[in-house]
Design a protein around this motif. Structure first.
Motif, PDB file in Angstrom:
ATOM      1  N   THR A 120      25.332  -9.760  -1.784  1.00 25.55           N
ATOM      2  CA  THR A 120      23.528 -10.248  -2.498  1.00 25.55           C
ATOM      3  C   THR A 120      22.870  -9.358  -3.096  1.00 25.55           C
ATOM      4  OG1 THR A 120      23.419 -12.153  -0.286  1.00 25.55           O
ATOM      5  CG2 THR A 120      21.817 -11.604  -2.089  1.00 25.55           C
ATOM      6  N   THR A 121      22.473  -9.201  -4.074  1.00 25.94           N
ATOM      7  CA  THR A 121      21.238  -8.390  -5.194  1.00 25.94           C
ATOM      8  C   THR A 121      20.289  -8.425  -5.101  1.00 25.94           C
ATOM      9  OG1 THR A 121      23.342  -8.561  -7.158  1.00 25.94           O
ATOM     10  CG2 THR A 121      20.607  -7.823  -6.920  1.00 25.94           C
ATOM     11  N   TYR A 122      20.448  -6.941  -4.374  1.00 27.07           N
ATOM     12  CA  TYR A 122      18.492  -7.093  -4.398  1.00 27.07           C
ATOM     13  C   TYR A 122      18.139  -5.377  -4.970  1.00 27.07           C
ATOM     14  CZ  TYR A 122      18.965  -9.399   0.150  1.00 27.07           C
ATOM     15  OH  TYR A 122      19.629 -10.439   1.207  1.00 27.07           O
ATOM     16  N   TYR A 123      16.584  -5.685  -5.534  1.00 31.28           N
ATOM     17  CA  TYR A 123      16.282  -5.411  -6.426  1.00 31.28           C
ATOM     18  C   TYR A 123      15.567  -4.052  -5.695  1.00 31.28           C
ATOM     19  CZ  TYR A 123      17.346  -7.799  -9.991  1.00 31.28           C
ATOM     20  OH  TYR A 123      19.103  -9.269 -10.727  1.00 31.28           O
ATOM     21  N   LYS A 124      14.825  -2.245  -5.932  1.00 35.61           N
ATOM     22  CA  LYS A 124      14.445  -1.653  -5.503  1.00 35.61           C
ATOM     23  C   LYS A 124      12.921  -1.881  -6.102  1.00 35.61           C
ATOM     24  CE  LYS A 124      13.960   2.724  -3.722  1.00 35.61           C
ATOM     25  NZ  LYS A 124      14.568   4.196  -3.782  1.00 35.61           N
ATOM     26  N   VAL A 125      12.228  -2.837  -5.064  1.00 32.20           N
ATOM     27  CA  VAL A 125      10.663  -2.442  -6.434  1.00 32.20           C
ATOM     28  C   VAL A 125       9.654  -1.308  -5.337  1.00 32.20           C
ATOM     29  CG1 VAL A 125       8.989  -4.402  -6.755  1.00 32.20           C
ATOM     30  CG2 VAL A 125      11.236  -4.744  -6.723  1.00 32.20           C
ATOM     31  N   LYS A 126       8.767  -0.440  -6.302  1.00 33.69           N
ATOM     32  CA  LYS A 126       7.465   0.668  -5.552  1.00 33.69           C
ATOM     33  C   LYS A 126       6.642  -0.963  -5.910  1.00 33.69           C
ATOM     34  CE  LYS A 126       5.641   4.477  -7.171  1.00 33.69           C
ATOM     35  NZ  LYS A 126       5.575   5.984  -8.382  1.00 33.69           N
ATOM     36  N   ASN A 127       6.115  -0.108  -4.743  1.00 37.02           N
ATOM     37  CA  ASN A 127       4.718  -0.795  -4.277  1.00 37.02           C
ATOM     38  C   ASN A 127       4.065   0.567  -4.429  1.00 37.02           C
ATOM     39  OD1 ASN A 127       3.254  -3.069  -4.188  1.00 37.02           O
ATOM     40  ND2 ASN A 127       3.747  -3.720  -1.571  1.00 37.02           N
ATOM     41  N   SER A 128       2.767  -0.440  -4.791  1.00 36.20           N
ATOM     42  CA  SER A 128       1.551   0.953  -4.462  1.00 36.20           C
ATOM     43  C   SER A 128       0.517   0.831  -3.066  1.00 36.20           C
ATOM     44  CB  SER A 128       0.454   0.058  -5.759  1.00 36.20           C
ATOM     45  OG  SER A 128       0.132  -0.882  -6.347  1.00 36.20           O
ATOM     46  N   TRP A 129       0.664   0.205  -1.981  1.00 34.26           N
ATOM     47  CA  TRP A 129       0.317  -0.607  -0.735  1.00 34.26           C
ATOM     48  C   TRP A 129       0.813   1.208   0.095  1.00 34.26           C
ATOM     49  CZ3 TRP A 129       1.814  -5.933   0.189  1.00 34.26           C
ATOM     50  CH2 TRP A 129       1.235  -6.452  -1.672  1.00 34.26           C
ATOM     51  N   GLY A 130       0.954   2.464  -0.730  1.00 30.42           N
ATOM     52  CA  GLY A 130       0.785   3.733   0.324  1.00 30.42           C
ATOM     53  C   GLY A 130       2.256   4.057   0.735  1.00 30.42           C
ATOM     54  N   THR A 131       2.697   4.392   1.742  1.00 30.19           N
ATOM     55  CA  THR A 131       3.433   4.054   2.904  1.00 30.19           C
ATOM     56  C   THR A 131       3.649   4.892   4.318  1.00 30.19           C
ATOM     57  OG1 THR A 131       3.288   6.978   2.679  1.00 30.19           O
ATOM     58  CG2 THR A 131       3.914   5.847   1.118  1.00 30.19           C
ATOM     59  N   ASN A 132       2.203   4.305   5.049  1.00 30.70           N
ATOM     60  CA  ASN A 132       1.943   4.524   6.049  1.00 30.70           C
ATOM     61  C   ASN A 132       3.266   3.125   6.849  1.00 30.70           C
ATOM     62  OD1 ASN A 132       0.803   4.016   8.521  1.00 30.70           O
ATOM     63  ND2 ASN A 132      -0.982   4.391   8.676  1.00 30.70           N
ATOM     64  N   PRO A 133       3.401   4.177   7.239  1.00 33.86           N
ATOM     65  CA  PRO A 133       5.126   2.980   8.627  1.00 33.86           C
ATOM     66  C   PRO A 133       4.665   2.284   9.382  1.00 33.86           C
ATOM     67  CG  PRO A 133       4.729   5.130   8.931  1.00 33.86           C
ATOM     68  CD  PRO A 133       3.845   5.476   7.993  1.00 33.86           C
ATOM     69  N   LYS A 134       3.047   1.934   9.703  1.00 33.32           N
ATOM     70  CA  LYS A 134       2.785   1.383  10.320  1.00 33.32           C
ATOM     71  C   LYS A 134       2.483  -0.177   8.861  1.00 33.32           C
ATOM     72  CE  LYS A 134      -0.240   3.723  13.434  1.00 33.32           C
ATOM     73  NZ  LYS A 134      -1.173   4.575  14.361  1.00 33.32           N
ATOM     74  N   ARG A 135       2.163   0.140   8.056  1.00 36.39           N
ATOM     75  CA  ARG A 135       1.857  -1.199   7.733  1.00 36.39           C
ATOM     76  C   ARG A 135       2.975  -1.146   6.617  1.00 36.39           C
ATOM     77  NH1 ARG A 135      -1.244  -0.109   3.812  1.00 36.39           N
ATOM     78  NH2 ARG A 135      -1.959  -2.489   3.427  1.00 36.39           N
ATOM     79  N   VAL A 136       3.703  -0.197   5.629  1.00 38.44           N
ATOM     80  CA  VAL A 136       5.308  -1.014   5.235  1.00 38.44           C
ATOM     81  C   VAL A 136       6.486   0.044   5.573  1.00 38.44           C
ATOM     82  CG1 VAL A 136       3.937  -0.793   3.193  1.00 38.44           C
ATOM     83  CG2 VAL A 136       4.957   1.353   3.817  1.00 38.44           C
ATOM     84  N   SER A 137       7.944  -0.430   4.782  1.00 36.06           N
ATOM     85  CA  SER A 137       9.160   0.225   5.460  1.00 36.06           C
ATOM     86  C   SER A 137       9.242   0.881   3.897  1.00 36.06           C
ATOM     87  CB  SER A 137       9.562  -1.030   5.929  1.00 36.06           C
ATOM     88  OG  SER A 137       9.271  -1.405   6.755  1.00 36.06           O
ATOM     89  N   ASN A 138      10.459   1.073   4.239  1.00 36.88           N
ATOM     90  CA  ASN A 138      11.253   1.408   2.964  1.00 36.88           C
ATOM     91  C   ASN A 138      10.455   2.872   1.830  1.00 36.88           C
ATOM     92  OD1 ASN A 138      13.487   0.184   3.734  1.00 36.88           O
ATOM     93  ND2 ASN A 138      12.596  -2.121   2.319  1.00 36.88           N
ATOM     94  N   GLY A 139       9.503   3.375   3.010  1.00 38.52           N
ATOM     95  CA  GLY A 139       8.888   4.590   1.793  1.00 38.52           C
ATOM     96  C   GLY A 139       7.777   4.189   0.895  1.00 38.52           C
ATOM     97  N   GLY A 140       7.592   2.844   1.044  1.00 35.33           N
ATOM     98  CA  GLY A 140       6.795   2.226   0.752  1.00 35.33           C
ATOM     99  C   GLY A 140       7.029   1.186  -0.570  1.00 35.33           C
ATOM    100  N   TYR A 141       7.972   0.796  -0.722  1.00 38.83           N
ATOM    101  CA  TYR A 141       8.991   0.335  -1.187  1.00 38.83           C
ATOM    102  C   TYR A 141      10.053  -1.154  -0.976  1.00 38.83           C
ATOM    103  CZ  TYR A 141      10.898   3.573  -5.292  1.00 38.83           C
ATOM    104  OH  TYR A 141      10.681   5.057  -5.831  1.00 38.83           O
TER     105      TYR A 141
END
Length: 373
Positions: free
Chosen positions: A316-337
């Motif tokens: 299955t295809t997925y897109y790597k999408v860069k977000n702008s919600w920071g990189t805090n590992p408590k809030r986001v995964s994949n380094g913010g992607y």
């Protein structure tokens, strides 16, 4: 008996496929600058489009330049203020915007490095535009009530100076003096090279139209294509080495920054489980996409930046999408992607923006025929 046996095998096989934790393989991974946070602002449109332009600069020049998001936000607030005053307050005035607002801004004002215009004043370490927008709106509303009493342009500029910093007209960069426009040319960015594309059935395909969404205060036009063409355009761009700006809805429970995942599960699937284990997704049609847009289940929520493509263990295809919600590992995964499935992209995309050179030849020919150049 044979049919029952085959049915049991099929059921077992299906359960096996959709009960595995996600295992992603990177297919395409294009250059991008670091993930950062928009903090307490509604300026994802500037963060994502600036990131998109930074990747364009890397592609064109090989240089990494951290662009100022707030320089373009400042000029866009001025455009919003003009729009609000001329419509006598009968329109939305908020922090929101779209990718073409950044393109409009750089067309007239260029861009500058972030370290020269951070948009942080008075010792602030994080962005917060709640007071800024409230102050601007009160000033504009006061003018609309008593237009002969106030100079709204002067007051608006003074407010922006206070909250974001004084405008920049020239600066030194690596020993050379630039204006924001000459710096943009030095970075080889031409605003005329970018096109915004969408896919909705209420307007004719392969034509331009103004998409009536709340944040399109500048009445930007969108080139309309079929849904399968939209997906093909994104895939072709990534394959050719071009990243893509994305405007989409992130209000779904199956959009999770915590898990770094965005999917469209079939009805009845346990969402918490689906964010951890591979699950079956809905088939997305043009009709269903249109329905969800018209009933407000798909809205103009958030802009991000597509920089790559992945596949899970089932292909299955997925897109790597860069977000702008920071990189805090408590809030986001994949380094913010966010890893966004093709189904999510098909259903929840409002629009994309990309370099015209990234378009498939057939679409480019149609776009030229529609006299968009």
């Amino acid at each position: 008996m044979k049919n029952k046996f085959l049915a049991s095998v099929f059921t077992f096989f299906t359960l096996f496929i959709y009960s595995q934790s996600y295992d992603f393989k990177t297919i395409i991974d294009l250059d991008a600058t670091d993930v950062i946070s928009q903090d307490n602002t509604g300026t994802c449109w500037s963060f994502s489009t600036s990131s998109f332009l930074e990747s364009e600069i890397i592609r064109l020049t090989g240089q990494k330049i951290d662009l100022s998001e707030m320089y373009n936000v400042r000029h866009t607030y001025l455009n919003k203020s003009w729009n609000y005053v001329m419509r006598q307050g009968k329109t939305q005035f908020s922090q929101g915007g779209l990718a073409h607002d950044v393109i409009n801004s750089i067309s007239e004002h260029g861009f500058v490095p972030n370290d020269l215009y951070t948009g942080l004043t008075n010792g602030n370490k994080k962005h917060n535009h709640s007071k800024l927008v409230d102050t601007l709106k009160k000033t504009l509303d006061r003018y609309i009530k008593e237009p002969k009493t106030y100079n709204w342009k002067k007051e608006t500029n003074e407010i922006l100076d206070t909250y974001l910093g004084n405008n920049i007209e020239s600066f030194d960069y690596n020993g050379t003096k630039y204006t924001p426009l000459s710096f943009m040319r030095k970075a080889q960015i031409d605003p005329k090279n970018y096109v915004t594309i969408t896919s909705f059935s209420h307007k004719p395909y392969h034509t331009n139209f103004i998409l009536n969404i709340p944040d399109n205060f500048s009445n930007g036009t969108f080139f309309n294509v079929k849904l399968d063409e939209l997906v093909h355009i994104v895939n072709n761009a990534l394959k050719e080495g071009f990243t893509v700006e994305l405007d989409c809805d992130v209000s779904e429970k199956t959009f999770s920054s915590k898990h770094g995942l965005a999917i469209i599960s079939e009805d009845g699937v346990n969402i918490e489980d689906a964010l951890v284990n591979v699950s079956k997704e809905k088939e997305i049609t043009q009709e269903f996409r249109q329905q969800e847009f018209e009933n407000y289940n798909t809205t103009d929520d958030h802009l991000m930046h597509i920089t790559g493509l992945l596949k899970d263990q089932n292909g299955t295809t997925y897109y790597k999408v860069k977000n702008s919600w920071g990189t805090n590992p408590k809030r986001v995964s994949n380094g913010g992607y966010i890893y966004m499935s093709e189904a999510y992209l098909k259903l929840k995309t409002i629009s994309i923006m990309l370099n015209k050179k990234a378009l498939p030849k057939k679409i480019l020919k149609i776009l030229r025929k529609a006299q968009t150049f």
